[in-house]
Each structure stands twice: as C-alpha cells, then as structure tokens.
Design an enzyme around this catalytic site. Structure first.
Site, PDB file in Angstrom:
ATOM      1  N   HIS A 109       0.851  -1.189   0.000  1.00 25.99           N
ATOM      2  CA  HIS A 109       0.000   0.000   0.000  1.00 25.99           C
ATOM      3  C   HIS A 109       0.890   1.244   0.000  1.00 25.99           C
ATOM      4  O   HIS A 109       1.871   1.292   0.752  1.00 25.99           O
ATOM      5  CB  HIS A 109      -0.904  -0.022   1.236  1.00 25.99           C
ATOM      6  CG  HIS A 109      -1.823   1.144   1.305  1.00 25.99           C
ATOM      7  ND1 HIS A 109      -2.962   1.233   0.528  1.00 25.99           N
ATOM      8  CD2 HIS A 109      -1.754   2.303   2.006  1.00 25.99           C
ATOM      9  CE1 HIS A 109      -3.565   2.390   0.783  1.00 25.99           C
ATOM     10  NE2 HIS A 109      -2.846   3.055   1.669  1.00 25.99           N
ATOM     11  N   GLU A 174       8.386   0.755  -3.183  1.00 26.68           N
ATOM     12  CA  GLU A 174       7.525  -0.437  -3.229  1.00 26.68           C
ATOM     13  C   GLU A 174       8.255  -1.566  -3.949  1.00 26.68           C
ATOM     14  O   GLU A 174       8.248  -2.724  -3.506  1.00 26.68           O
ATOM     15  CB  GLU A 174       6.218  -0.136  -3.980  1.00 26.68           C
ATOM     16  CG  GLU A 174       5.310   0.848  -3.275  1.00 26.68           C
ATOM     17  CD  GLU A 174       3.969   1.004  -3.995  1.00 26.68           C
ATOM     18  OE1 GLU A 174       3.442   0.016  -4.525  1.00 26.68           O
ATOM     19  OE2 GLU A 174       3.447   2.142  -4.023  1.00 26.68           O
TER      20      GLU A 174
HETATM   21  C1  GAR Z   1       0.774   0.513  -6.152  1.00 27.17           C
HETATM   22  O1  GAR Z   1       1.166   1.829  -5.820  1.00 27.17           O
HETATM   23  C2  GAR Z   1       0.185  -0.175  -4.940  1.00 27.17           C
HETATM   24  O2  GAR Z   1       0.806   0.184  -3.746  1.00 27.17           O
HETATM   25  C3  GAR Z   1      -1.236   0.340  -4.987  1.00 27.17           C
HETATM   26  O3  GAR Z   1      -1.585   0.289  -6.350  1.00 27.17           O
HETATM   27  C4  GAR Z   1      -0.404   0.517  -7.126  1.00 27.17           C
HETATM   28  C5  GAR Z   1      -0.291  -0.590  -8.146  1.00 27.17           C
HETATM   29  O4  GAR Z   1       0.745  -0.320  -9.038  1.00 27.17           O
HETATM   30  N1  GAR Z   1      -2.104  -0.490  -4.188  1.00 27.17           N
HETATM   31  C6  GAR Z   1      -3.059   0.004  -3.404  1.00 27.17           C
HETATM   32  O5  GAR Z   1      -3.333   1.186  -3.333  1.00 27.17           O
HETATM   33  C7  GAR Z   1      -3.813  -1.040  -2.583  1.00 27.17           C
HETATM   34  N2  GAR Z   1      -4.480  -0.442  -1.494  1.00 27.17           N
HETATM   35  P1  GAR Z   1       1.299  -1.473  -9.994  1.00 27.17           P
HETATM   36  O6  GAR Z   1       0.082  -2.095 -10.687  1.00 27.17           O
HETATM   37  O7  GAR Z   1       2.169  -0.713 -10.967  1.00 27.17           O
HETATM   38  O8  GAR Z   1       2.051  -2.457  -9.170  1.00 27.17           O
END
Ligand code: GAR
Length: 218
Positions: A109, A174
């Site tokens: 997150h 992340e």
């Molecule tokens: C990421 O920033 C992740 O942390 C967020 O969605 C994005 C996905 O990016 N997730 C949330 O907000 C869940 N609560 P990605 O598809 O490029 O990995």
C-alpha cells in the site's frame, strides 16, 4: 522456494519488480500464476512476456465477493500456490480467501499505514501536509489496509510534490521492499504475535530522519 500467485488489476509494476528480483536471484520464489480482475491490465502482458500463466476473473461474472473469491482460491490452489501476493489488486478480500490462505496473503500500500488507507492516498498525504510518506507491506486481514505490518519504507514529501511525483518516489520503494518481504517469508524469518511482526536476525539502524532538515536553523 515458495510458490506465489500474484493478483493484479492494473499496470503491474510491482509484479515486474518481483519478476525481476526472481530472475536476478535476489528472491527465492516462483510465480505460478497471475490473476487479474481487469482484462486490460498491462500486468497481464508483463506476465505473458515472462511465460507466467495468466487468468482473468471478472467481477460481474459472480453474484457476491465470496463467490468471486471462491473462484480465485480454486485457481490459486490448482496452481499449488502457497503465498498470495496482492500487487495493485483493487478488490477487498473476503473471509473465503482469508480462510483458504491464513496469514499467507500479502498486500502493498502506498502510504505509511495506518495513515491513509484506501484510495488516492498520495494526494491525501500531500493535502494533509505530512513531511514523510512511504509504503507498507502487510498481511491482509478483513479490514481495509489494516493487517499486521511486515515492512515499511519512508520517503520525504517535498514542498512542490504532486500526487504523481510523490507516487513515483513511493513506487520506487515499493519495488524494493515487496520482494524483501516475500524473501523473509520464503526464508521463514517472520514471527507474528498479534499485530506485531518481527524478523529473526534483523539488523536495525536507529538513526532518525527529519524533514525539513535541522540544518535550516544553522
Ligand atoms: C501501487 O502503488 C500499490 O501500492 C497500490 O496500487 C499501485 C499498483 O501499481 N495499491 C493500493 O493502493 C492497494 N491499497 P502497480 O500495478 O504498478 O504495481
């Protein structure tokens, strides 16, 4: 080597970072299947490019969240998945999946939980005026972004940040910490007591960070 199943809904940059860590042998895990709730998710292309099986499960094909999750669990089990990795999967997880994979579902997150759960959290962090934000890898429980925290990374919020520039800075972290968390699980190094997750043989740095820097008073 732990067998993971990665659940996605969008771009899949976290999926890509995990694939890269596995291929670079920094992460001792495999991805048995990538499941998407969105047929147009770019994450599906990323998986296919690396020869990883993909499945699309559409929300509208199921009358309830539980029925949806039962199908997800069926597919995950059919691939022998041991650890479920949510990587931008934009659906709440029901008891059905939690009971099928107890303490074996991870989420990432883009905030320092428990601050800013939910959506558009980078914008909310800037509007709130916090000086640091970051990202959190946590075990999934029945709440929204509320399960026991495994690892967090901190980034400064800059005066001229937009939601986009802050998201980019957080996303880079992340990509680093998600693989680290999976590796810790793969090595059996996590201990969970209630909400507290500790790492066996952890190396701790106790230096504080500040933003703005104290040097502005010099
Ligand atoms: C990421 O920033 C992740 O942390 C967020 O969605 C994005 C996905 O990016 N997730 C949330 O907000 C869940 N609560 P990605 O598809 O490029 O990995």
């Amino acid at each position: 080597m732990i067998k993971t199943g990665v659940l996605v809904s969008g771009s899949g940059s976290n999926l890509q970072a995990i694939i890269d860590a596995i291929e670079a042998k920094r992460l001792d895990a495999s991805i048995s299947v990538v499941i998407s709730s969105n047929p147009k998710a770019f994450a599906l292309e990323r998986a296919k490019k690396h020869g990883i099986p993909t499945e699309v499960i559409l929300k509208d094909s199921f009358p309830s969240r539980e029925d949806y999750d039962r199908e997800v669990v069926r597919i995950l089990k059919s691939y022998g998945v041991e650890l479920v990795v949510l990587a931008g999967f934009m659906r709440l997880i029901s008891k059905v999946m939690l009971e099928a994979f107890p303490m074996r579902i991870l989420n990432i997150h883009p905030s320092l939980l428990p601050s800013f759960p939910g959506l558009e959290v980078q914008k909310k962090a800037i509007e709130h005026g916090v000086k640091f934000s970051g990202c959190t890898v946590h075990f999934v429980d029945e709440g929204l972004d509320s399960g026991p925290i495994i690892i967090q990374a901190v980034v400064p919020v800059l005066d001229d940040d937009t939601a986009e520039s802050l998201s980019k800075r957080i996303l880079a972290e992340e990509h680093r910490i998600y693989s680290q968390a999976i590796q810790l699980i793969s090595e059996g190094r996590l201990e969970v007591r209630g909400r507290r997750v500790t790492v066996k043989n952890n190396k701790v740095e106790t230096g504080a960070m500040e933003n703005p820097k104290a040097a502005i008073f010099d």
